[in-house]
Design a protein around this motif. Structure first.
Motif, PDB file in Angstrom:
ATOM      1  N   GLN A 123       0.871  -1.157   0.091  1.00 13.41           N
ATOM      2  CA  GLN A 123       0.047   0.065  -0.029  1.00 13.41           C
ATOM      3  C   GLN A 123       0.883   1.092   0.174  1.00 13.41           C
ATOM      4  N   LYS A 124       2.044   1.117  -0.567  1.00 13.25           N
ATOM      5  CA  LYS A 124       2.973   2.377  -0.394  1.00 13.25           C
ATOM      6  C   LYS A 124       2.475   3.316  -1.527  1.00 13.25           C
ATOM      7  N   PRO A 125       2.793   4.582  -1.195  1.00 12.14           N
ATOM      8  CA  PRO A 125       2.525   5.874  -2.092  1.00 12.14           C
ATOM      9  C   PRO A 125       3.253   5.563  -3.587  1.00 12.14           C
ATOM     10  N   ALA A 126       2.357   5.746  -4.583  1.00 12.08           N
ATOM     11  CA  ALA A 126       2.668   5.402  -5.898  1.00 12.08           C
ATOM     12  C   ALA A 126       4.175   6.112  -6.239  1.00 12.08           C
ATOM     13  N   GLN A 127       4.657   7.061  -5.699  1.00 18.01           N
ATOM     14  CA  GLN A 127       5.934   7.462  -6.078  1.00 18.01           C
ATOM     15  C   GLN A 127       6.954   6.945  -5.166  1.00 18.01           C
ATOM     16  N   LEU A 128       6.903   6.099  -4.101  1.00 20.65           N
ATOM     17  CA  LEU A 128       7.848   5.654  -3.453  1.00 20.65           C
ATOM     18  C   LEU A 128       8.357   4.422  -3.959  1.00 20.65           C
ATOM     19  N   GLU A 129       9.727   4.366  -3.831  1.00 19.90           N
ATOM     20  CA  GLU A 129      10.764   3.466  -4.367  1.00 19.90           C
ATOM     21  C   GLU A 129      10.842   2.601  -3.044  1.00 19.90           C
ATOM     22  N   VAL A 130      10.553   1.333  -2.918  1.00 21.48           N
ATOM     23  CA  VAL A 130      10.896   0.435  -1.835  1.00 21.48           C
ATOM     24  C   VAL A 130      11.851  -0.581  -2.181  1.00 21.48           C
ATOM     25  N   VAL A 131      12.629  -1.003  -1.320  1.00 25.72           N
ATOM     26  CA  VAL A 131      13.652  -2.183  -1.487  1.00 25.72           C
ATOM     27  C   VAL A 131      13.511  -3.001  -0.266  1.00 25.72           C
ATOM     28  N   LEU A 132      13.464  -4.475  -0.546  1.00 29.08           N
ATOM     29  CA  LEU A 132      13.377  -5.489   0.360  1.00 29.08           C
ATOM     30  C   LEU A 132      14.769  -6.319   0.141  1.00 29.08           C
ATOM     31  N   THR A 133      15.427  -6.701   1.324  1.00 23.23           N
ATOM     32  CA  THR A 133      16.329  -7.513   1.132  1.00 23.23           C
ATOM     33  C   THR A 133      16.282  -8.594   2.025  1.00 23.23           C
TER      34      THR A 133
END
Length: 170
Positions: A123-133
């Motif tokens: 449900q992140k904001p559309a412009q947010l870049e998210v990284v999972l490691t």
């Protein structure tokens, strides 16, 4: 408005956190706001000082934290509460890049509230870049990823008895 995507750096090989921190450096160089949540990590590493100097906000566990398999149930509950609190703090901060380092293990081990973690990604904001490691991502992480890079170990100096080196592994 830019389109933010989800990155997943997973697998048994070295380089997952290194790749995420490299992306943080690139984003900071372009004036973007970077927030990093490090799950299951408490000791200082070399990249953190530099990233902080450049303006990254870093939220992490406490120094000297035990491995999950060494924790009793009370310690696991305390760790889960701290890591969920750090994630909630991160979600309240303005940022362009959100890095959730070792999110795979924290989720798998139940050491973060999975509902909050899912919200951060799904449900992140559309412009947010998210990284999972991390190793062994959950199925929902694999499904959500726009980028999925698996690090595979073919050789590691540890196999020759070479310990982790300052400035390279930490």
């Amino acid at each position: 408005m830019k389109q933010g995507l989800v990155h997943l750096y997973c697998g048994e090989g070295k380089g997952k956190t290194t790749a995420a921190m490299g992306l943080a450096l690139r984003a900071l160089g372009h004036g973007e706001a970077v927030v990093i949540v490090q799950f299951l990590k408490g000791g200082e590493t070399g990249e953190l000082a530099g990233l902080r100097k450049l303006g990254a906000v870093i939220l992490r566990g406490k120094a000297g934290q035990k491995f999950a398999f060494q924790m009793n149930e009370a310690e696991k509950a305390e760790t889960r509460a701290l890591q969920t609190e750090n994630l909630q703090k991160a979600l309240a901060l303005p940022c362009d890049l959100l890095i959730l380092d070792e999110a795979c293990a924290a989720c798998r081990l139940g050491l973060v509230d999975e509902t909050v973690l899912k919200k951060a990604v799904l449900q992140k904001p559309a412009q947010l870049e998210v990284v999972l490691t991390g190793r062994e991502p959950a199925d929902w992480m694999l499904a959500a990823a726009d980028y999925c890079t698996e690090m595979q170990c073919r050789r590691h100096p540890y196999e020759k008895g070479i310990a982790a080196r300052e400035g390279v592994e930490y």
